[in-house]
Design a protein around this motif. Structure first.
Motif, PDB file in Angstrom:
ATOM      1  N   PHE A  12      -5.321   2.690   9.020  1.00 48.61           N
ATOM      2  CA  PHE A  12      -5.326   1.217   9.096  1.00 48.61           C
ATOM      3  C   PHE A  12      -5.390   0.784  10.560  1.00 48.61           C
ATOM      4  O   PHE A  12      -6.180  -0.091  10.923  1.00 48.61           O
TER       5      PHE A  12
ATOM      6  N   HIS B 240      -8.208   2.780  -0.016  1.00 47.24           N
ATOM      7  CA  HIS B 240      -7.009   2.033   0.405  1.00 47.24           C
ATOM      8  C   HIS B 240      -7.375   0.904   1.371  1.00 47.24           C
ATOM      9  O   HIS B 240      -6.762  -0.164   1.343  1.00 47.24           O
ATOM     10  N   VAL B 241      -8.338   1.177   2.252  1.00 46.04           N
ATOM     11  CA  VAL B 241      -8.748   0.148   3.221  1.00 46.04           C
ATOM     12  C   VAL B 241      -9.534  -0.958   2.518  1.00 46.04           C
ATOM     13  O   VAL B 241      -9.313  -2.160   2.738  1.00 46.04           O
TER      14      VAL B 241
ATOM     15  N   ARG C 140      -5.290  -7.688  -2.899  1.00 47.28           N
ATOM     16  CA  ARG C 140      -4.532  -6.992  -3.942  1.00 47.28           C
ATOM     17  C   ARG C 140      -4.479  -7.779  -5.238  1.00 47.28           C
ATOM     18  O   ARG C 140      -4.720  -7.231  -6.306  1.00 47.28           O
TER      19      ARG C 140
ATOM     20  N   LEU D 191      -2.434   7.417   6.435  1.00 44.52           N
ATOM     21  CA  LEU D 191      -3.077   6.164   6.017  1.00 44.52           C
ATOM     22  C   LEU D 191      -2.731   5.039   6.981  1.00 44.52           C
ATOM     23  O   LEU D 191      -3.610   4.231   7.342  1.00 44.52           O
TER      24      LEU D 191
ATOM     25  N   ASN E 118       0.848  -1.185   0.000  1.00 46.22           N
ATOM     26  CA  ASN E 118       0.000   0.000   0.000  1.00 46.22           C
ATOM     27  C   ASN E 118       0.889   1.243   0.000  1.00 46.22           C
ATOM     28  O   ASN E 118       2.052   1.153  -0.425  1.00 46.22           O
TER      29      ASN E 118
ATOM     30  N   LEU F  29      -7.667 -10.457   7.655  1.00 44.78           N
ATOM     31  CA  LEU F  29      -8.333  -9.374   6.928  1.00 44.78           C
ATOM     32  C   LEU F  29      -7.327  -8.543   6.119  1.00 44.78           C
ATOM     33  O   LEU F  29      -7.609  -8.130   5.001  1.00 44.78           O
TER      34      LEU F  29
ATOM     35  N   GLN G 114     -13.871 -13.529   0.344  1.00 42.46           N
ATOM     36  CA  GLN G 114     -13.009 -12.393  -0.005  1.00 42.46           C
ATOM     37  C   GLN G 114     -12.257 -11.879   1.219  1.00 42.46           C
ATOM     38  O   GLN G 114     -11.078 -11.546   1.136  1.00 42.46           O
ATOM     39  N   LEU G 115     -12.935 -11.793   2.359  1.00 48.65           N
ATOM     40  CA  LEU G 115     -12.291 -11.242   3.559  1.00 48.65           C
ATOM     41  C   LEU G 115     -11.224 -12.201   4.094  1.00 48.65           C
ATOM     42  O   LEU G 115     -10.157 -11.769   4.536  1.00 48.65           O
TER      43      LEU G 115
ATOM     44  N   ARG H 141      -9.344  -1.952  -0.518  1.00 45.39           N
ATOM     45  CA  ARG H 141      -8.466  -2.806  -1.310  1.00 45.39           C
ATOM     46  C   ARG H 141      -7.768  -3.847  -0.432  1.00 45.39           C
ATOM     47  O   ARG H 141      -7.556  -4.979  -0.876  1.00 45.39           O
ATOM     48  N   GLN H 142      -7.451  -3.492   0.814  1.00 43.85           N
ATOM     49  CA  GLN H 142      -6.839  -4.491   1.699  1.00 43.85           C
ATOM     50  C   GLN H 142      -7.815  -5.617   2.031  1.00 43.85           C
ATOM     51  O   GLN H 142      -7.448  -6.784   2.058  1.00 43.85           O
ATOM     52  N   LEU H 143      -9.065  -5.253   2.306  1.00 49.51           N
ATOM     53  CA  LEU H 143     -10.050  -6.273   2.685  1.00 49.51           C
ATOM     54  C   LEU H 143     -10.398  -7.187   1.506  1.00 49.51           C
ATOM     55  O   LEU H 143     -10.566  -8.396   1.668  1.00 49.51           O
ATOM     56  N   MET H 144     -10.541  -6.596   0.326  1.00 46.81           N
ATOM     57  CA  MET H 144     -10.889  -7.391  -0.863  1.00 46.81           C
ATOM     58  C   MET H 144      -9.687  -8.146  -1.395  1.00 46.81           C
ATOM     59  O   MET H 144      -9.840  -9.213  -2.005  1.00 46.81           O
TER      60      MET H 144
END
Lengths: 139, 139, 139
Positions: free
Chosen positions: A63, B92-93, B100, A59, A53, A97, C96-97, B95-98
């Protein structure tokens, strides 16, 4: 096919935190001599993440706050894992997560990244040394 | 070992959205001539995801609604990243959960997928051109 | 470069559950004869996960409870995907999570793991046979 393995170690002074490790991974890639291939980076622990990221302090604070609210550390007794005497059940969930690992393309001897992509070590249960594995294959 | 690199570009007209990119990735694989190996697909941006799921419009709407509720875009000022002048901290958050990236097996010259697996580009901060990297290694 | 492919099948009696598949993946690696490389493990289904975490029953119960609360199965009608006649929209979101796949380094013929790393199959919509793909490349 060539392969290269390197272990990095991090010891964060707080329970949670993020470290930009892009330069260390790039150095490992340089040492490998590999020009085309794939680079895997993962913690060798199950309460930590490696992710890609933006290296922007606001940011990283977002997080930290988002995950603290979504997967609360306290009360400790809400988690069955903590019945074992641990207090880090939340860290195991947060790591799922945020993600475990990243795989990065290697092109012309470099990490094949867009402008703002950086690799981070994400700690969810720190205050002890923890290892990150870099494994590169290619030629 | 052979390697192949291709960059796809997407420009979604809305802030968030999902595009089935399976055919483009399969075309890149065909161009590569690689029959056995691994195929990495990742955005070169940090407010987007690549993921594998079902190409069903109701499900894509569910994803959009779930992530909008879990990681709200507004109020903008709740996110410290947005103090920099950005308004995309939530992206940005999300994208982390779904996630990269995806790594897909290549077998007999095809993406080695189950019946319903499709690759999607997931946009969390669109309305500008963004790149997706396809890197294939194997032989 | 060598490559090896194996499909494992799991049929969980309940809607959700977790199975430690480390030994099966290690057996596939042994069969492959590959000593240095990368090992990809992913479900061939879109309502299941493969992930690396701790084989501790309390933690697995925590995962189950956390995801049930965060992505509720009921009411069924809250999800547009279920308008198709399915009842498993939540399973697609949970996958996904939790994540789709893991990529594990192969070093000296072994999965290159830290002390507590184990590979799990994570089922979000069980009660039918589902396949997991193991693809190993290297030499």
């Amino acid at each position: 096919m060539k392969s290269y393995r390197k272990v990095l170690t991090f010891n964060l002074p707080s329970r949670t935190g993020f470290v930009n490790i892009t330069d260390e991974v790039e150095a490992a890639l340089h040492e490998s001599g590999i020009r085309e291939g794939l680079c895997l980076v993962n913690p060798m622990h199950i309460t930590a993440s490696v992710f890609v990221n933006d290296d922007e302090p606001g940011l990283l604070a977002d997080f930290e706050r988002f995950f603290a609210a979504t997967v609360p550390h306290e009360p400790i007794r809400q988690w069955r894992h903590n019945d074992t005497g641990e207090d880090n059940a939340d860290a195991h969930v947060k790591r799922q997560l945020m993600g475990r690992e990243v795989v990065v393309a290697v092109t012309a001897g470099r990490l094949d990244f867009g402008t703002w992509e950086r690799i981070f070590y994400g700690e969810w249960d720190g205050r002890r040394p923890k290892r990150v594995l870099v494994k590169i294959i290619g030629e």
